[in-house]
Enzyme design. Sequence first.
Site, PDB file in Angstrom:
ATOM      1  N   SER A  37      -4.590  68.540  35.742  1.00 36.03           N
ATOM      2  CA  SER A  37      -3.845  70.104  35.439  1.00 36.03           C
ATOM      3  C   SER A  37      -4.739  71.082  36.152  1.00 36.03           C
ATOM      4  O   SER A  37      -4.360  72.323  35.931  1.00 36.03           O
ATOM      5  CB  SER A  37      -4.251  70.114  34.012  1.00 36.03           C
ATOM      6  OG  SER A  37      -5.734  69.813  33.686  1.00 36.03           O
ATOM      7  N   ASN A 123     -11.977  67.651  24.876  1.00 35.57           N
ATOM      8  CA  ASN A 123     -10.862  68.005  23.771  1.00 35.57           C
ATOM      9  C   ASN A 123     -11.271  69.456  22.811  1.00 35.57           C
ATOM     10  O   ASN A 123     -10.348  70.055  22.842  1.00 35.57           O
ATOM     11  CB  ASN A 123     -10.640  66.775  22.784  1.00 35.57           C
ATOM     12  CG  ASN A 123     -10.444  65.326  23.489  1.00 35.57           C
ATOM     13  OD1 ASN A 123      -9.806  65.599  24.423  1.00 35.57           O
ATOM     14  ND2 ASN A 123     -10.366  64.713  22.556  1.00 35.57           N
ATOM     15  N   HIS A 169      29.648  96.851  16.281  1.00 36.96           N
ATOM     16  CA  HIS A 169      30.755  95.986  17.074  1.00 36.96           C
ATOM     17  C   HIS A 169      31.330  96.355  18.436  1.00 36.96           C
ATOM     18  O   HIS A 169      32.195  96.304  18.792  1.00 36.96           O
ATOM     19  CB  HIS A 169      32.156  95.754  16.260  1.00 36.96           C
ATOM     20  CG  HIS A 169      31.900  95.395  14.718  1.00 36.96           C
ATOM     21  ND1 HIS A 169      32.078  94.012  14.230  1.00 36.96           N
ATOM     22  CD2 HIS A 169      31.594  96.375  13.696  1.00 36.96           C
ATOM     23  CE1 HIS A 169      31.526  94.312  13.002  1.00 36.96           C
ATOM     24  NE2 HIS A 169      31.407  95.421  12.389  1.00 36.96           N
ATOM     25  N   LYS A 296      27.917 100.195  45.561  1.00 36.68           N
ATOM     26  CA  LYS A 296      27.266  99.326  44.619  1.00 36.68           C
ATOM     27  C   LYS A 296      25.751  99.949  44.210  1.00 36.68           C
ATOM     28  O   LYS A 296      25.170 100.079  45.240  1.00 36.68           O
ATOM     29  CB  LYS A 296      27.498  97.790  44.371  1.00 36.68           C
ATOM     30  CG  LYS A 296      28.627  97.102  44.289  1.00 36.68           C
ATOM     31  CD  LYS A 296      29.315  97.574  42.963  1.00 36.68           C
ATOM     32  CE  LYS A 296      28.605  96.681  41.829  1.00 36.68           C
ATOM     33  NZ  LYS A 296      28.955  95.390  42.025  1.00 36.68           N
ATOM     34  N   GLN A 335      -1.553  68.761  26.966  1.00 40.22           N
ATOM     35  CA  GLN A 335      -1.908  69.699  28.368  1.00 40.22           C
ATOM     36  C   GLN A 335      -0.611  70.323  28.587  1.00 40.22           C
ATOM     37  O   GLN A 335      -0.779  71.185  29.383  1.00 40.22           O
ATOM     38  CB  GLN A 335      -2.040  68.355  29.340  1.00 40.22           C
ATOM     39  CG  GLN A 335      -2.549  69.021  30.676  1.00 40.22           C
ATOM     40  CD  GLN A 335      -3.231  67.981  31.526  1.00 40.22           C
ATOM     41  OE1 GLN A 335      -4.221  67.632  31.469  1.00 40.22           O
ATOM     42  NE2 GLN A 335      -2.590  67.511  32.571  1.00 40.22           N
ATOM     43  N   LYS A 338      -0.354  74.687  28.403  1.00 37.49           N
ATOM     44  CA  LYS A 338      -0.895  75.555  29.362  1.00 37.49           C
ATOM     45  C   LYS A 338       0.408  76.585  30.182  1.00 37.49           C
ATOM     46  O   LYS A 338       0.374  77.415  30.050  1.00 37.49           O
ATOM     47  CB  LYS A 338      -1.878  75.132  30.304  1.00 37.49           C
ATOM     48  CG  LYS A 338      -2.976  75.149  29.446  1.00 37.49           C
ATOM     49  CD  LYS A 338      -4.286  74.513  30.077  1.00 37.49           C
ATOM     50  CE  LYS A 338      -4.139  72.973  29.960  1.00 37.49           C
ATOM     51  NZ  LYS A 338      -4.285  72.550  28.586  1.00 37.49           N
TER      52      LYS A 338
HETATM   53  N1  ARG Z   1      -6.765  68.760  31.068  1.00 40.71           N
HETATM   54  C1  ARG Z   1      -6.845  68.412  29.588  1.00 40.71           C
HETATM   55  C2  ARG Z   1      -5.736  69.246  28.822  1.00 40.71           C
HETATM   56  O1  ARG Z   1      -5.660  70.088  29.460  1.00 40.71           O
HETATM   57  C3  ARG Z   1      -8.255  68.567  29.267  1.00 40.71           C
HETATM   58  C4  ARG Z   1      -8.503  67.576  27.963  1.00 40.71           C
HETATM   59  C5  ARG Z   1      -8.494  66.249  28.416  1.00 40.71           C
HETATM   60  N2  ARG Z   1      -8.855  65.338  27.288  1.00 40.71           N
HETATM   61  C6  ARG Z   1      -8.747  64.061  27.458  1.00 40.71           C
HETATM   62  N3  ARG Z   1      -9.294  63.385  26.406  1.00 40.71           N
HETATM   63  N4  ARG Z   1      -8.257  63.452  28.299  1.00 40.71           N
HETATM   64  O2  ARG Z   1      -5.516  69.105  27.601  1.00 40.71           O
END
Ligand code: ARG
Length: 465
Positions: A37, A123, A169, A296, A335, A338
């Site tokens: 990531s 985590n 409308h 335009k 993950q 994000k």
């Molecule tokens: N890159 C991971 C995420 O964005 C970080 C957490 C990874 N944890 C694991 N138990 N592999 O979630």
Amino acid sequence: MTNSGMSGGSPDDNRGQLWHGRFAGGPAEALQQLNDSLPFDQRMFREDIAGSRAHVTMLEAVGLLTAAERDGVLAALDQVEAEIASGEMQWASSDEDIHTAVERRVTELEPAGAKMHTGRSRNDQVALDVRLWTLQAIDEISDLVRRFQHTLLAKAEAAGDAYLPGYTHLQQAQPVSLAHHLLAHGWMLNRDVDRLADARRRTDVSVLGAGALAGSSLPLDPRISQRELGMAGLFENSLDGVADRDFVADTLYSLAMIGVHLSRIGEELILWASTEFGFITLDDAFSTGSSMMPQKKNPDIAELARGKGGRLIGNLTGFLASVKGLPLTYNKDMQEDKEPLFDAVDTVRLTLLALDGMVATTTFNTDRMAEQANSPYAAATDLAEFLVSKGMAFRDAHAVVGEHVRNALEGQGSLVDLVSADERLGVEAAAILEPGVSVTRRTTHGGGSPQAVAVQLERFRAAIS
Ligand code: ARG
């Protein structure tokens, strides 16, 4: 090697080479690419480092690090932050994500870095990082929404007593002041700021100390890291601490709602800029031309604001689908929080900036608006309400006016003449059909007359300051 399957030779040879390629290199590489990531989570480096500062400060406070070790790690964290910010950081192929990258580099600089992850897991670390990142994003987007609201306010103030047809409308309904129309969008955005503040409240919770999922056998004190981070809340349950992504959903929903509101504003600007409406003229800097048709002038920004709404809704629904059905606690699916979050924030930021500039530089063609709003038919409800003020039941008044409208449309005379000739209505009622009169009549709280809008402007100004 990758071409071998396409070249000649015996099929068996080719299959052998492909399999070789697939097993010796391909899968590991694909796994790494899928798993890593770092390409997208490195933008959380400041948050990751802030979390590590709080964590090592706590570790020292509970006796798991010496003061010298803590200071060494804090200094290394400062250096890594500077290296990443300046682009000097040398990333390693083993850097799976921002957490592993920072820890590797800190440990290269400072042997005590090896103690930094004591009592911590990626985590709880990632859950905290995303929270911290979301907090700053919410603040930034809230400021941009406010800025756009100020532009709408300025335009509403400058509009004075200008008026245009109000629509239901997409059919002309009743005239309203232009300021009233602009402020309607402003109030929607006000609820968006409120929604973001609500999401912020639930995001502002420290989860450091939840560990991998169950806390720690070491004497950690999560309250110390919470205090160091200056966060308002602290997790109550370590499983929930690492598994909760509600705050991401709250934020994505708030952003999607902004997207929906910007899309609706965009749609109106597109309509208003059309030759048929002609209500606005776009500034050259905020419109585009056609590669083929020289005449335009296109409202691309407004169209993109409308289109981006779909993308923002997709970020929300995609994320919810990723989290739905996940067993406790952390699963790698998480993950996937994000990219939709980052994309939603980037999308809303850019759309707000562009739309703000577009509205700020737009010219309102108030003569054209008034011309369209001056149709006597738009005052039909006022005529019915005139009859009600003289004692007639509204349903009967509706029928009386409706009949005049039908007769006028069928060519039996102008509405003004028919109303003047009707003794129940007469010249007093016909005066309501004069241009610019109808709009002044809806003076009730929150109504569309310039008189009511003057009060509303005050309230709006107070609401956004
Ligand atoms: N890159 C991971 C995420 O964005 C970080 C957490 C990874 N944890 C694991 N138990 N592999 O979630």
